[in-house]
Design an enzyme around this catalytic site. Structure first.
Site, PDB file in Angstrom:
ATOM      1  N   ASP A 118     -32.192 -41.033  42.862  1.00 40.29           N
ATOM      2  CA  ASP A 118     -33.238 -40.178  43.456  1.00 40.29           C
ATOM      3  C   ASP A 118     -32.741 -39.117  44.435  1.00 40.29           C
ATOM      4  O   ASP A 118     -33.346 -38.915  45.496  1.00 40.29           O
ATOM      5  CB  ASP A 118     -34.292 -41.045  44.156  1.00 40.29           C
ATOM      6  CG  ASP A 118     -35.058 -41.933  43.204  1.00 40.29           C
ATOM      7  OD1 ASP A 118     -34.676 -42.011  42.026  1.00 40.29           O
ATOM      8  OD2 ASP A 118     -36.049 -42.574  43.642  1.00 40.29           O
ATOM      9  N   ASP A 166     -37.324 -40.036  40.577  1.00 38.16           N
ATOM     10  CA  ASP A 166     -38.696 -40.418  40.895  1.00 38.16           C
ATOM     11  C   ASP A 166     -39.602 -39.379  40.230  1.00 38.16           C
ATOM     12  O   ASP A 166     -39.388 -38.173  40.392  1.00 38.16           O
ATOM     13  CB  ASP A 166     -38.860 -40.413  42.431  1.00 38.16           C
ATOM     14  CG  ASP A 166     -39.864 -41.424  42.935  1.00 38.16           C
ATOM     15  OD1 ASP A 166     -39.957 -42.531  42.364  1.00 38.16           O
ATOM     16  OD2 ASP A 166     -40.570 -41.109  43.930  1.00 38.16           O
ATOM     17  N   HIS A 217     -43.518 -38.855  39.432  1.00 30.01           N
ATOM     18  CA  HIS A 217     -44.904 -39.299  39.531  1.00 30.01           C
ATOM     19  C   HIS A 217     -45.888 -38.294  38.932  1.00 30.01           C
ATOM     20  O   HIS A 217     -45.738 -37.083  39.140  1.00 30.01           O
ATOM     21  CB  HIS A 217     -45.290 -39.508  40.998  1.00 30.01           C
ATOM     22  CG  HIS A 217     -44.474 -40.538  41.709  1.00 30.01           C
ATOM     23  ND1 HIS A 217     -44.233 -41.786  41.201  1.00 30.01           N
ATOM     24  CD2 HIS A 217     -43.847 -40.510  42.924  1.00 30.01           C
ATOM     25  CE1 HIS A 217     -43.498 -42.473  42.062  1.00 30.01           C
ATOM     26  NE2 HIS A 217     -43.245 -41.731  43.111  1.00 30.01           N
ATOM     27  N   SER A 224     -49.025 -44.434  44.635  1.00 27.14           N
ATOM     28  CA  SER A 224     -48.238 -44.525  45.873  1.00 27.14           C
ATOM     29  C   SER A 224     -48.593 -43.430  46.875  1.00 27.14           C
ATOM     30  O   SER A 224     -48.096 -43.438  48.000  1.00 27.14           O
ATOM     31  CB  SER A 224     -46.736 -44.461  45.556  1.00 27.14           C
ATOM     32  OG  SER A 224     -46.336 -43.127  45.255  1.00 27.14           O
ATOM     33  N   HIS A 234     -45.318 -36.701  46.568  1.00 26.69           N
ATOM     34  CA  HIS A 234     -43.898 -36.362  46.413  1.00 26.69           C
ATOM     35  C   HIS A 234     -43.481 -36.530  44.956  1.00 26.69           C
ATOM     36  O   HIS A 234     -44.085 -37.286  44.210  1.00 26.69           O
ATOM     37  CB  HIS A 234     -43.027 -37.268  47.301  1.00 26.69           C
ATOM     38  CG  HIS A 234     -43.060 -38.706  46.875  1.00 26.69           C
ATOM     39  ND1 HIS A 234     -44.090 -39.556  47.215  1.00 26.69           N
ATOM     40  CD2 HIS A 234     -42.219 -39.435  46.101  1.00 26.69           C
ATOM     41  CE1 HIS A 234     -43.870 -40.749  46.681  1.00 26.69           C
ATOM     42  NE2 HIS A 234     -42.752 -40.710  45.989  1.00 26.69           N
ATOM     43  N   LYS A 291     -38.676 -42.755  36.597  1.00 29.66           N
ATOM     44  CA  LYS A 291     -39.454 -43.942  36.966  1.00 29.66           C
ATOM     45  C   LYS A 291     -40.654 -43.532  37.796  1.00 29.66           C
ATOM     46  O   LYS A 291     -40.670 -42.431  38.355  1.00 29.66           O
ATOM     47  CB  LYS A 291     -38.585 -44.913  37.768  1.00 29.66           C
ATOM     48  CG  LYS A 291     -38.114 -44.292  39.065  1.00 29.66           C
ATOM     49  CD  LYS A 291     -37.107 -45.142  39.765  1.00 29.66           C
ATOM     50  CE  LYS A 291     -36.577 -44.438  40.974  1.00 29.66           C
ATOM     51  NZ  LYS A 291     -37.608 -44.023  41.916  1.00 29.66           N
ATOM     52  N   GLU A 319     -46.369 -48.637  41.159  1.00 30.64           N
ATOM     53  CA  GLU A 319     -45.214 -48.187  41.929  1.00 30.64           C
ATOM     54  C   GLU A 319     -43.957 -48.656  41.232  1.00 30.64           C
ATOM     55  O   GLU A 319     -43.956 -49.720  40.602  1.00 30.64           O
ATOM     56  CB  GLU A 319     -45.278 -48.740  43.362  1.00 30.64           C
ATOM     57  CG  GLU A 319     -44.109 -48.333  44.257  1.00 30.64           C
ATOM     58  CD  GLU A 319     -43.910 -46.810  44.377  1.00 30.64           C
ATOM     59  OE1 GLU A 319     -43.552 -46.160  43.361  1.00 30.64           O
ATOM     60  OE2 GLU A 319     -44.102 -46.278  45.475  1.00 30.64           O
ATOM     61  N   ALA A 359     -33.694 -43.767  48.607  1.00 34.46           N
ATOM     62  CA  ALA A 359     -33.362 -44.055  49.985  1.00 34.46           C
ATOM     63  C   ALA A 359     -32.874 -45.498  50.082  1.00 34.46           C
ATOM     64  O   ALA A 359     -33.343 -46.344  49.338  1.00 34.46           O
ATOM     65  CB  ALA A 359     -34.607 -43.880  50.860  1.00 34.46           C
ATOM     66  N   CYS A 410     -35.625 -47.149  47.134  1.00 32.02           N
ATOM     67  CA  CYS A 410     -35.198 -47.133  45.728  1.00 32.02           C
ATOM     68  C   CYS A 410     -33.761 -47.600  45.533  1.00 32.02           C
ATOM     69  O   CYS A 410     -33.448 -48.202  44.508  1.00 32.02           O
ATOM     70  CB  CYS A 410     -35.452 -45.759  45.128  1.00 32.02           C
ATOM     71  SG  CYS A 410     -37.231 -45.469  44.916  1.00 32.02           S
TER      72      CYS A 410
END
Ligand code: VGL
Ligand code: ZN
Length: 230
Positions: free
Chosen positions: A40, A82, A84, A90, A101, A124, A131, A171, A175
């Site tokens: 990420d 990441d 979304h 989330s 984000h 993902k 989540e 982070a 993740c």
């Protein structure tokens, strides 16, 4: 907690000088069962992004060296992303913990512009109601915005003969943590590249606690090269 100092000897307190045989990218990439997993490293997790991780961009030059070494040795390099949909569970507007984000296709979801993205991308967090912190919840990226859900990270890695993961990125406390713990659960040996991770630290100390937890579950913590102090 103990860190694998360059050379692989675990020492307490960081007082020991670096022994010979460092945990360098070049040495790690010589292992025929090694893969690099870059978690990420996206604009929204870097300074100026929607969910900025303090000093998140500082992992980029460290990881670029690892990426270069693994490529030179012909070892797999995986990037997780990441990814979304708008209205993801989330997000705060849906009652989740995070600001909006890494919306699919947005500049914030793109990889940091200086990151050398040469390898295989797994996305993902694309299911609107679920989540997914772990790269092992991801699926192979396909095309501009899609995924191939039948290609999982664990399956793909095993197909490449991978048994040892070197993990860095963002982070530490979300993740990276989830990816490392899942990797161990899946039976991989996992080394966390400590100079190549940064934490959100919603509560101060979250990052250090996450590292201790990963280590307690069997992950190796690599201090990396001398001069790359955190
Ligand atoms: C992450 C919070 C929300 C991460 C992703 O990549 O660590 N953290 N989504
Ligand atoms: Zn997210």
């Amino acid at each position: 907690m103990d860190r694998l100092q360059p050379g692989g000897a675990a020492t307490g307190g960081g007082a020991a000088p670096a022994p010979a045989g460092a945990v360098t990218p070049e040495a790690a990439a010589q292992h025929p069962d090694a893969a690099l997993v870059v978690v990420d490293v996206q604009n929204d997790f870097c300074p100026g992004g929607a969910l900025a991780v303090p000093q998140g961009d500082q992992v980029v030059p460290v990881l670029n060296r690892w990426i270069g070494a693994f490529h030179a040795a012909g070892r797999p390099v995986v990037f997780t992303q990441d990814w979304h949909p708008s209205g993801h569970v989330s997000f705060r507007e849906q009652g989740g913990p995070w600001p909006v984000h890494c919306v699919q296709g947005s500049p914030g979801a793109a990889f940091h512009p200086d990151l050398q993205v040469r390898g295989t991308v797994f996305r993902k967090g694309f299911a609107p109601d679920r989540e997914a912190y772990s790269g092992f919840d991801g699926a192979l990226a396909a095309g501009e915005a899609g995924v191939r859900p039948e290609v999982t990270l664990a399956g793909w890695l095993r197909q490449q003969g991978v048994r040892h993961l070197y993990v860095g990125g963002l982070a530490t406390d979300y993740c990276v943590r989830a990816t490392v713990l899942d990797g161990l659960r899946e039976g991989f040996r996992v080394t966390v590249l400590v100079p190549a991770v940064r934490a959100v630290d919603v509560t101060p100390g979250d990052g250090e606690r996450a590292l201790a937890e990963m280590e307690a579950h069997g992950a190796l913590l690599a201090a990396g090269d001398a001069g790359e102090a955190r």
